[in-house]
Design a protein around this motif. Structure first.
Motif, mmCIF file in Angstrom:
data_model
loop_
_atom_site.group_PDB
_atom_site.id
_atom_site.type_symbol
_atom_site.label_atom_id
_atom_site.label_comp_id
_atom_site.label_asym_id
_atom_site.label_seq_id
_atom_site.Cartn_x
_atom_site.Cartn_y
_atom_site.Cartn_z
ATOM 1 N N ALA A 147 0.565 -1.368 0.071
ATOM 2 C CA ALA A 147 -0.395 0.145 0.513
ATOM 3 C C ALA A 147 0.619 1.631 -0.358
ATOM 4 O O ALA A 147 2.204 1.030 -0.165
ATOM 5 C CB ALA A 147 -0.749 0.515 1.108
ATOM 6 N N ILE A 148 0.122 1.891 -0.246
ATOM 7 C CA ILE A 148 0.248 3.365 -0.151
ATOM 8 C C ILE A 148 0.029 4.595 0.556
ATOM 9 O O ILE A 148 -0.903 4.978 0.689
ATOM 10 C CB ILE A 148 1.441 4.309 -1.906
ATOM 11 C CG1 ILE A 148 0.106 4.281 -2.787
ATOM 12 C CG2 ILE A 148 2.766 3.220 -2.698
ATOM 13 C CD1 ILE A 148 0.156 5.176 -3.848
ATOM 14 N N ARG A 149 0.456 5.255 0.929
ATOM 15 C CA ARG A 149 0.082 6.914 1.494
ATOM 16 C C ARG A 149 0.233 7.879 1.126
ATOM 17 O O ARG A 149 2.181 7.890 1.366
ATOM 18 C CB ARG A 149 -0.498 6.770 2.953
ATOM 19 C CG ARG A 149 -0.643 5.414 3.593
ATOM 20 C CD ARG A 149 -0.582 5.275 5.273
ATOM 21 N NE ARG A 149 -0.958 3.990 5.763
ATOM 22 C CZ ARG A 149 -1.989 3.469 5.770
ATOM 23 N NH1 ARG A 149 -3.124 4.058 6.092
ATOM 24 N NH2 ARG A 149 -2.836 2.656 6.560
ATOM 25 N N LEU A 150 0.196 8.955 1.106
ATOM 26 C CA LEU A 150 0.144 9.850 0.505
ATOM 27 C C LEU A 150 -0.383 11.436 1.334
ATOM 28 O O LEU A 150 -1.686 11.237 1.220
ATOM 29 C CB LEU A 150 0.255 10.337 -0.323
ATOM 30 C CG LEU A 150 0.251 9.728 -1.520
ATOM 31 C CD1 LEU A 150 0.434 9.872 -2.935
ATOM 32 C CD2 LEU A 150 1.868 10.357 -1.630
ATOM 33 N N THR A 151 -0.281 12.602 1.379
ATOM 34 C CA THR A 151 -0.913 13.394 1.978
ATOM 35 C C THR A 151 -0.260 15.109 1.515
ATOM 36 O O THR A 151 0.573 14.440 0.984
ATOM 37 C CB THR A 151 -0.543 14.103 3.862
ATOM 38 O OG1 THR A 151 -1.094 12.175 4.415
ATOM 39 C CG2 THR A 151 -1.414 14.531 4.209
ATOM 40 N N LEU A 172 -5.333 16.359 2.269
ATOM 41 C CA LEU A 172 -6.470 15.034 2.165
ATOM 42 C C LEU A 172 -5.075 13.614 1.982
ATOM 43 O O LEU A 172 -3.590 14.264 2.102
ATOM 44 C CB LEU A 172 -6.330 15.472 0.278
ATOM 45 C CG LEU A 172 -7.050 14.425 -0.569
ATOM 46 C CD1 LEU A 172 -7.309 14.549 -1.862
ATOM 47 C CD2 LEU A 172 -5.711 13.608 -0.903
ATOM 48 N N ARG A 173 -6.195 12.851 2.551
ATOM 49 C CA ARG A 173 -5.115 11.230 2.707
ATOM 50 C C ARG A 173 -5.786 11.073 1.868
ATOM 51 O O ARG A 173 -6.727 9.827 1.757
ATOM 52 C CB ARG A 173 -5.070 11.116 4.069
ATOM 53 C CG ARG A 173 -4.631 12.590 5.424
ATOM 54 C CD ARG A 173 -4.554 11.731 6.688
ATOM 55 N NE ARG A 173 -4.185 12.923 7.681
ATOM 56 C CZ ARG A 173 -4.101 12.040 8.956
ATOM 57 N NH1 ARG A 173 -4.839 11.518 9.696
ATOM 58 N NH2 ARG A 173 -3.947 13.583 9.516
ATOM 59 N N LEU A 174 -4.795 10.143 0.988
ATOM 60 C CA LEU A 174 -5.385 9.515 0.389
ATOM 61 C C LEU A 174 -4.335 7.813 0.642
ATOM 62 O O LEU A 174 -2.952 7.905 0.622
ATOM 63 C CB LEU A 174 -4.478 9.585 -1.470
ATOM 64 C CG LEU A 174 -4.549 8.705 -1.941
ATOM 65 C CD1 LEU A 174 -5.441 8.799 -3.329
ATOM 66 C CD2 LEU A 174 -3.543 7.728 -2.305
ATOM 67 N N HIS A 175 -4.606 6.763 0.502
ATOM 68 C CA HIS A 175 -4.248 5.426 1.042
ATOM 69 C C HIS A 175 -4.817 3.963 -0.487
ATOM 70 O O HIS A 175 -5.483 4.871 -0.841
ATOM 71 C CB HIS A 175 -5.593 5.003 2.425
ATOM 72 C CG HIS A 175 -4.623 3.357 2.658
ATOM 73 N ND1 HIS A 175 -4.725 2.778 3.556
ATOM 74 C CD2 HIS A 175 -3.316 2.519 2.424
ATOM 75 C CE1 HIS A 175 -4.636 1.440 3.677
ATOM 76 N NE2 HIS A 175 -3.376 1.866 3.277
ATOM 77 N N GLN A 186 5.692 1.852 -6.771
ATOM 78 C CA GLN A 186 7.288 2.863 -6.941
ATOM 79 C C GLN A 186 5.973 3.742 -8.159
ATOM 80 O O GLN A 186 5.814 4.759 -7.662
ATOM 81 C CB GLN A 186 8.284 2.386 -7.193
ATOM 82 C CG GLN A 186 8.792 2.243 -5.948
ATOM 83 C CD GLN A 186 10.783 2.364 -6.782
ATOM 84 O OE1 GLN A 186 10.831 1.686 -7.205
ATOM 85 N NE2 GLN A 186 11.806 3.636 -5.664
ATOM 86 N N ASP A 187 5.472 2.742 -9.244
ATOM 87 C CA ASP A 187 4.967 3.173 -9.675
ATOM 88 C C ASP A 187 3.882 3.834 -10.287
ATOM 89 O O ASP A 187 2.855 5.072 -9.633
ATOM 90 C CB ASP A 187 4.379 3.225 -11.235
ATOM 91 C CG ASP A 187 4.223 3.852 -12.334
ATOM 92 O OD1 ASP A 187 4.193 4.672 -13.416
ATOM 93 O OD2 ASP A 187 3.008 3.072 -12.963
ATOM 94 N N ALA A 188 2.864 4.256 -8.542
ATOM 95 C CA ALA A 188 1.228 4.196 -8.080
ATOM 96 C C ALA A 188 1.662 5.445 -7.020
ATOM 97 O O ALA A 188 1.214 6.299 -7.333
ATOM 98 C CB ALA A 188 0.817 2.523 -7.554
ATOM 99 N N GLU A 189 2.795 5.019 -6.051
ATOM 100 C CA GLU A 189 2.695 6.690 -6.047
ATOM 101 C C GLU A 189 3.304 7.905 -6.597
ATOM 102 O O GLU A 189 3.015 8.654 -6.219
ATOM 103 C CB GLU A 189 4.305 5.921 -4.816
ATOM 104 C CG GLU A 189 4.593 7.532 -3.522
ATOM 105 C CD GLU A 189 5.023 6.308 -2.312
ATOM 106 O OE1 GLU A 189 5.818 8.024 -1.552
ATOM 107 O OE2 GLU A 189 5.941 5.775 -2.540
ATOM 108 N N SER A 201 1.368 11.136 -7.537
ATOM 109 C CA SER A 201 1.569 13.132 -6.310
ATOM 110 C C SER A 201 2.061 13.485 -7.582
ATOM 111 O O SER A 201 1.824 14.719 -7.621
ATOM 112 C CB SER A 201 3.478 12.463 -6.455
ATOM 113 O OG SER A 201 4.082 11.780 -5.159
ATOM 114 N N GLY A 202 1.888 13.244 -9.327
ATOM 115 C CA GLY A 202 1.697 13.798 -10.063
ATOM 116 C C GLY A 202 -0.097 14.181 -9.814
ATOM 117 O O GLY A 202 0.280 15.381 -9.922
#
Length: 152
Positions: free
Chosen positions: A10-14, A111-114, A124-127, A131-132
């Motif tokens: 999984a990835i997490r972005l904020t 915004l928090r994305l999981h 890595q590609d998904a992250e 991000s983009g």
């Protein structure tokens, strides 16, 4: 030869935005807005966008590049305006799950994305792609005065 089974990751972005959380939430479900940033790039908006914004509803975004079409599609699992959105995302023969939570802040929202159940080789590609896309969301939101993305 015995190979260890790779488990999904999984990835997490904020990201923080100065836009009201309702505007950020709506950008995920409004076809005119989503086509400008969701799976799109700055120079290539989506060629076709279909969004049935209800639990159980489906979405499909299609892009045209060099004569080929790429589609991104899934189904909405949970919609709680303006704070939470959960959907499946189909990638080839694999289904992943994306949860977006939007929390109010003094100036704008966070915004928090999981994104879970990703094959390890796609993490890595998904992250990078998310991000983009979130950067593109910030640019789109900034197209209205006083609504910009906060630096991290």
């Amino acid at each position: 030869m015995n190979q260890a089974k790779q488990h999904p990751t999984a990835i997490r972005l904020t990201r923080r935005f100065r836009a009201p959380r309702r505007r950020v939430f709506d950008a995920w479900l409004d076809p005119g807005l989503a086509g400008r940033w969701l799976f799109a790039t700055a120079t290539r908006p989506m060629a076709h966008v279909e969004i049935d914004a209800r639990v159980g509803g489906r979405f499909r975004l299609a892009e045209q590049r060099n004569g080929a079409s790429t589609e991104h599609f899934g189904q909405y699992v949970e919609i709680v305006p303006p704070r939470r959105l959960v959907f499946t995302l189909r990638e080839q023969r694999h289904a992943t799950r994306v949860t977006v939570e939007i929390n109010p802040r003094r100036r704008g929202c966070e915004l928090r994305l999981h994104h879970e159940n990703l094959p390890p080789e796609r993490t890595q590609d998904a992250e990078a792609r998310w991000s983009g896309m979130l950067y593109g969301l910030g640019v789109m939101l900034a197209s209205r005065p006083g609504q910009t993305q906060d630096p991290e």
